[in-house]
Scaffold this motif. Structure first.
Motif, PDB file in Angstrom:
ATOM      1  N   LEU A   1      28.992 -63.867 -66.655  1.00 54.03           N
ATOM      2  CA  LEU A   1      27.529 -64.102 -66.086  1.00 54.03           C
ATOM      3  C   LEU A   1      26.753 -64.375 -67.414  1.00 54.03           C
ATOM      4  CD1 LEU A   1      25.802 -65.015 -63.799  1.00 54.03           C
ATOM      5  CD2 LEU A   1      25.316 -62.710 -63.539  1.00 54.03           C
ATOM      6  N   GLU A   2      26.878 -63.271 -68.141  1.00 51.82           N
ATOM      7  CA  GLU A   2      25.857 -63.065 -69.569  1.00 51.82           C
ATOM      8  C   GLU A   2      25.930 -64.462 -70.328  1.00 51.82           C
ATOM      9  OE1 GLU A   2      27.602 -60.657 -68.253  1.00 51.82           O
ATOM     10  OE2 GLU A   2      26.691 -58.964 -68.035  1.00 51.82           O
ATOM     11  N   GLN A   3      27.308 -64.567 -70.708  1.00 52.36           N
ATOM     12  CA  GLN A   3      27.660 -65.882 -71.412  1.00 52.36           C
ATOM     13  C   GLN A   3      27.179 -67.034 -70.727  1.00 52.36           C
ATOM     14  OE1 GLN A   3      31.952 -64.257 -71.885  1.00 52.36           O
ATOM     15  NE2 GLN A   3      31.426 -64.920 -73.927  1.00 52.36           N
TER      16      GLN A   3
ATOM     17  N   PRO B   1      23.741 -61.640 -58.589  1.00 54.47           N
ATOM     18  CA  PRO B   1      22.222 -61.445 -57.914  1.00 54.47           C
ATOM     19  C   PRO B   1      21.550 -62.866 -57.775  1.00 54.47           C
ATOM     20  CG  PRO B   1      22.501 -59.587 -59.608  1.00 54.47           C
ATOM     21  CD  PRO B   1      23.588 -60.779 -59.857  1.00 54.47           C
ATOM     22  N   PRO B   2      20.861 -63.309 -56.875  1.00 57.79           N
ATOM     23  CA  PRO B   2      20.010 -64.624 -56.813  1.00 57.79           C
ATOM     24  C   PRO B   2      19.175 -64.693 -57.817  1.00 57.79           C
ATOM     25  CG  PRO B   2      19.984 -63.343 -54.627  1.00 57.79           C
ATOM     26  CD  PRO B   2      20.405 -62.286 -55.705  1.00 57.79           C
ATOM     27  N   SER B   3      19.352 -66.123 -58.610  1.00 61.78           N
ATOM     28  CA  SER B   3      18.328 -66.325 -59.643  1.00 61.78           C
ATOM     29  C   SER B   3      18.070 -67.684 -59.685  1.00 61.78           C
ATOM     30  CB  SER B   3      18.900 -65.667 -61.084  1.00 61.78           C
ATOM     31  OG  SER B   3      18.543 -66.421 -62.101  1.00 61.78           O
TER      32      SER B   3
ATOM     33  N   VAL C   1      24.997 -71.204 -58.028  1.00 63.42           N
ATOM     34  CA  VAL C   1      26.504 -70.398 -57.615  1.00 63.42           C
ATOM     35  C   VAL C   1      26.874 -71.193 -56.484  1.00 63.42           C
ATOM     36  CG1 VAL C   1      27.177 -68.203 -56.370  1.00 63.42           C
ATOM     37  CG2 VAL C   1      25.169 -68.270 -58.085  1.00 63.42           C
ATOM     38  N   LEU C   2      28.367 -71.586 -56.739  1.00 67.22           N
ATOM     39  CA  LEU C   2      28.980 -72.333 -55.775  1.00 67.22           C
ATOM     40  C   LEU C   2      29.941 -71.389 -55.346  1.00 67.22           C
ATOM     41  CD1 LEU C   2      29.149 -75.883 -57.841  1.00 67.22           C
ATOM     42  CD2 LEU C   2      27.333 -75.066 -56.088  1.00 67.22           C
ATOM     43  N   PRO C   3      30.127 -71.056 -54.001  1.00 65.97           N
ATOM     44  CA  PRO C   3      31.156 -70.183 -53.359  1.00 65.97           C
ATOM     45  C   PRO C   3      32.544 -71.107 -53.814  1.00 65.97           C
ATOM     46  CG  PRO C   3      29.382 -70.390 -52.018  1.00 65.97           C
ATOM     47  CD  PRO C   3      29.242 -71.516 -52.915  1.00 65.97           C
ATOM     48  N   LEU C   4      33.366 -69.804 -54.215  1.00 62.51           N
ATOM     49  CA  LEU C   4      34.877 -70.492 -54.362  1.00 62.51           C
ATOM     50  C   LEU C   4      35.807 -70.069 -53.416  1.00 62.51           C
ATOM     51  CD1 LEU C   4      36.340 -72.538 -56.182  1.00 62.51           C
ATOM     52  CD2 LEU C   4      36.815 -70.700 -57.913  1.00 62.51           C
ATOM     53  N   PHE C   5      35.960 -68.949 -53.270  1.00 63.82           N
ATOM     54  CA  PHE C   5      36.763 -68.136 -52.434  1.00 63.82           C
ATOM     55  C   PHE C   5      36.708 -66.772 -52.179  1.00 63.82           C
ATOM     56  CE2 PHE C   5      39.039 -67.853 -56.370  1.00 63.82           C
ATOM     57  CZ  PHE C   5      39.774 -66.680 -56.225  1.00 63.82           C
ATOM     58  N   HIS C   6      37.100 -65.922 -50.899  1.00 63.22           N
ATOM     59  CA  HIS C   6      36.874 -64.644 -50.772  1.00 63.22           C
ATOM     60  C   HIS C   6      38.234 -63.979 -51.151  1.00 63.22           C
ATOM     61  CE1 HIS C   6      35.575 -60.781 -49.025  1.00 63.22           C
ATOM     62  NE2 HIS C   6      36.614 -60.856 -48.288  1.00 63.22           N
ATOM     63  N   GLU C   7      38.259 -63.084 -51.900  1.00 66.41           N
ATOM     64  CA  GLU C   7      39.394 -62.282 -52.544  1.00 66.41           C
ATOM     65  C   GLU C   7      39.684 -61.060 -51.978  1.00 66.41           C
ATOM     66  OE1 GLU C   7      41.137 -62.878 -56.790  1.00 66.41           O
ATOM     67  OE2 GLU C   7      39.367 -61.263 -56.903  1.00 66.41           O
ATOM     68  N   GLU C   8      40.910 -60.646 -51.521  1.00 66.33           N
ATOM     69  CA  GLU C   8      41.242 -59.503 -50.977  1.00 66.33           C
ATOM     70  C   GLU C   8      42.413 -58.908 -51.858  1.00 66.33           C
ATOM     71  OE1 GLU C   8      42.560 -59.449 -47.005  1.00 66.33           O
ATOM     72  OE2 GLU C   8      40.722 -59.753 -46.197  1.00 66.33           O
ATOM     73  N   PHE C   9      42.357 -57.699 -52.119  1.00 66.55           N
ATOM     74  CA  PHE C   9      43.176 -56.946 -52.834  1.00 66.55           C
ATOM     75  C   PHE C   9      44.411 -56.373 -52.381  1.00 66.55           C
ATOM     76  CE2 PHE C   9      39.366 -57.340 -55.319  1.00 66.55           C
ATOM     77  CZ  PHE C   9      39.500 -57.406 -56.589  1.00 66.55           C
ATOM     78  N   ALA C  10      45.391 -56.183 -52.814  1.00 71.05           N
ATOM     79  CA  ALA C  10      46.698 -55.386 -52.124  1.00 71.05           C
ATOM     80  C   ALA C  10      47.473 -54.685 -53.153  1.00 71.05           C
ATOM     81  CB  ALA C  10      47.539 -56.547 -51.552  1.00 71.05           C
ATOM     82  N   LEU C  11      48.288 -53.849 -52.688  1.00 73.35           N
ATOM     83  CA  LEU C  11      48.995 -52.821 -53.706  1.00 73.35           C
ATOM     84  C   LEU C  11      50.184 -53.693 -53.948  1.00 73.35           C
ATOM     85  CD1 LEU C  11      49.463 -49.982 -54.563  1.00 73.35           C
ATOM     86  CD2 LEU C  11      50.909 -49.435 -52.619  1.00 73.35           C
TER      87      LEU C  11
ATOM     88  N   THR D   1      39.768 -52.759 -46.582  1.00 71.65           N
ATOM     89  CA  THR D   1      40.303 -53.481 -47.284  1.00 71.65           C
ATOM     90  C   THR D   1      39.491 -54.154 -48.605  1.00 71.65           C
ATOM     91  OG1 THR D   1      41.721 -54.315 -45.801  1.00 71.65           O
ATOM     92  CG2 THR D   1      41.672 -55.809 -47.798  1.00 71.65           C
ATOM     93  N   PRO D   2      39.790 -53.717 -49.852  1.00 67.53           N
ATOM     94  CA  PRO D   2      38.981 -54.051 -51.104  1.00 67.53           C
ATOM     95  C   PRO D   2      38.982 -55.565 -51.075  1.00 67.53           C
ATOM     96  CG  PRO D   2      40.461 -52.350 -51.613  1.00 67.53           C
ATOM     97  CD  PRO D   2      41.110 -52.821 -50.424  1.00 67.53           C
ATOM     98  N   SER D   3      37.721 -56.076 -51.356  1.00 73.70           N
ATOM     99  CA  SER D   3      37.665 -57.453 -51.448  1.00 73.70           C
ATOM    100  C   SER D   3      36.368 -57.900 -52.341  1.00 73.70           C
ATOM    101  CB  SER D   3      37.507 -58.116 -50.004  1.00 73.70           C
ATOM    102  OG  SER D   3      36.377 -57.718 -49.526  1.00 73.70           O
ATOM    103  N   GLN D   4      36.069 -59.163 -52.641  1.00 72.51           N
ATOM    104  CA  GLN D   4      34.940 -59.464 -53.373  1.00 72.51           C
ATOM    105  C   GLN D   4      34.874 -60.826 -53.410  1.00 72.51           C
ATOM    106  OE1 GLN D   4      35.551 -58.685 -57.710  1.00 72.51           O
ATOM    107  NE2 GLN D   4      37.331 -59.922 -57.781  1.00 72.51           N
ATOM    108  N   ASP D   5      33.995 -61.704 -53.446  1.00 75.96           N
ATOM    109  CA  ASP D   5      33.716 -63.092 -53.187  1.00 75.96           C
ATOM    110  C   ASP D   5      33.473 -63.482 -54.828  1.00 75.96           C
ATOM    111  OD1 ASP D   5      33.248 -63.523 -50.620  1.00 75.96           O
ATOM    112  OD2 ASP D   5      31.404 -62.457 -50.854  1.00 75.96           O
ATOM    113  N   ILE D   6      34.527 -64.637 -55.151  1.00 75.23           N
ATOM    114  CA  ILE D   6      34.494 -65.237 -56.214  1.00 75.23           C
ATOM    115  C   ILE D   6      33.911 -66.776 -56.199  1.00 75.23           C
ATOM    116  CG2 ILE D   6      35.927 -66.340 -57.993  1.00 75.23           C
ATOM    117  CD1 ILE D   6      36.252 -63.539 -57.856  1.00 75.23           C
ATOM    118  N   CYS D   7      33.045 -67.101 -57.318  1.00 72.91           N
ATOM    119  CA  CYS D   7      32.080 -68.304 -57.260  1.00 72.91           C
ATOM    120  C   CYS D   7      32.127 -68.927 -58.641  1.00 72.91           C
ATOM    121  CB  CYS D   7      30.915 -67.975 -56.656  1.00 72.91           C
ATOM    122  SG  CYS D   7      30.080 -66.722 -57.792  1.00 72.91           S
TER     123      CYS D   7
END
Length: 295
Positions: free
Chosen positions: A131-133, A148-150, A155-165, A260-266
């Motif tokens: 983001l800084e770059q 954060p909004p700016s 910002v274009l949503p790409l996918f919702h990412e879930e983590f697994a073991l 379930t750990p997850s995050q939004d990738i954009c």
């Protein structure tokens, strides 16, 4: 008011020193001072408070600096747009991605993209400061977690990412389809370092459940983590989509529940910069690629 005067004004603001600014501009200090004086006379207000050898921006100077940067930003936008008209299919593009995501997003995509658009030059950089770059302009497009909004960022949503073991295929837990997140505190773990974005996500979820991960080994590279898991040194938490696409036979994938750990990738890029053919085409190609991979 001339563009050259605004260019001189910005240089003085950046250096906060007339002598250094004149050297930067390859002009004389007297010419620089005269041009700033012309600006002040035209506007009818001082742009700098002069305190001996030191200077500081006045409130009017701060307003002019902000608007001057907008002016040159628009000029750069127009220049890029016109340049692209001369060679609509060309261009260069620098893309920043979080460490590890290049393996998921770009290995197959880059080959396909180059074959379709061989005249475009691409550079993919792994970074924890995507983001800084993008904000600084050192990269054109970023693939990262939702910021954060700016007003400065698109910002274009790409996918919702879930983590697994990820665990060695012959481990006693490998037959389980899912385990509670809290079970991680009883496993021997190998992880990215604490400043890695993936590690920070997992650590945040673990702390919410009242425990802190204490990995036996930390490494900055995805390939090392996968090798350690395959050798039975420890288990690791990684994006499920990444693990499924890698399809390593020696690694079992187990879902994590409650939570379930997850995050939004954009995709992120500067709102005030011209989006050339290369950037627009790559964004469209990446979006379509992810939709196909997730289907």
């Amino acid at each position: 008011m001339e563009l050259r005067q605004l260019e001189y004004f910005i240089a003085v603001c950046e250096e906060m020193h007339f002598s250094r600014a004149s050297e930067k501009l390859c002009t004389t200090q007297s010419n620089l001072s005269q041009q700033i004086k012309f600006l002040e006379n035209e506007l009818g207000v001082p742009l700098f408070d002069r305190m001996g050898k030191r200077i500081a921006l006045t409130e009017a100077g701060k307003v002019l600096l902000e608007q001057s940067r907008h002016v040159f930003s628009h000029i750069a936008y127009a220049r890029d747009a016109i340049a692209e008209m001369r060679d609509i299919q060309g261009g260069t593009l620098t893309i920043g991605v979080l460490p590890g995501d290049a393996d998921l997003l770009f290995n197959a995509l880059l080959v396909e993209f180059h074959q379709t658009y061989p005249q475009l030059s691409l550079s993919v950089i792994e970074s924890t400061k995507v983001l800084e770059q993008v904000i600084s302009g050192s990269i054109d497009i970023g693939v990262t977690t939702a910021p954060p909004p700016s007003d400065r960022m698109t910002v274009l949503p790409l996918f919702h990412e879930e983590f697994a073991l990820a665990i060695r295929a012959d481990h006693p837990l490998s037959m389980e389809k899912a385990i509670p997140l809290a079970e991680l505190q009883h496993l021997k773990m190998v992880m990215f370092p604490s400043d890695h974005q993936v590690r920070q996500v997992i650590s945040r979820y673990c702390l919410q459940e009242g425990f802190r991960l204490q990995p036996h080994i930390e490494t900055t590279t995805l390939s090392s983590l996968l090798t350690l898991v395959e050798q039975g040194i420890g288990a690791c938490v990684l994006p499920r989509l990444l693990l499924e696409n890698l399809n390593r036979k020696e690694i079992a994938i187990i879902s994590l529940l409650d939570p379930t750990p997850s995050q939004d990738i954009c995709i992120v890029h500067r709102s005030d910069r011209y989006m050339g053919f290369a950037a627009r085409t790559f964004i469209d190609t990446l979006t379509a690629y992810i939709q196909t991979a997730s289907a």
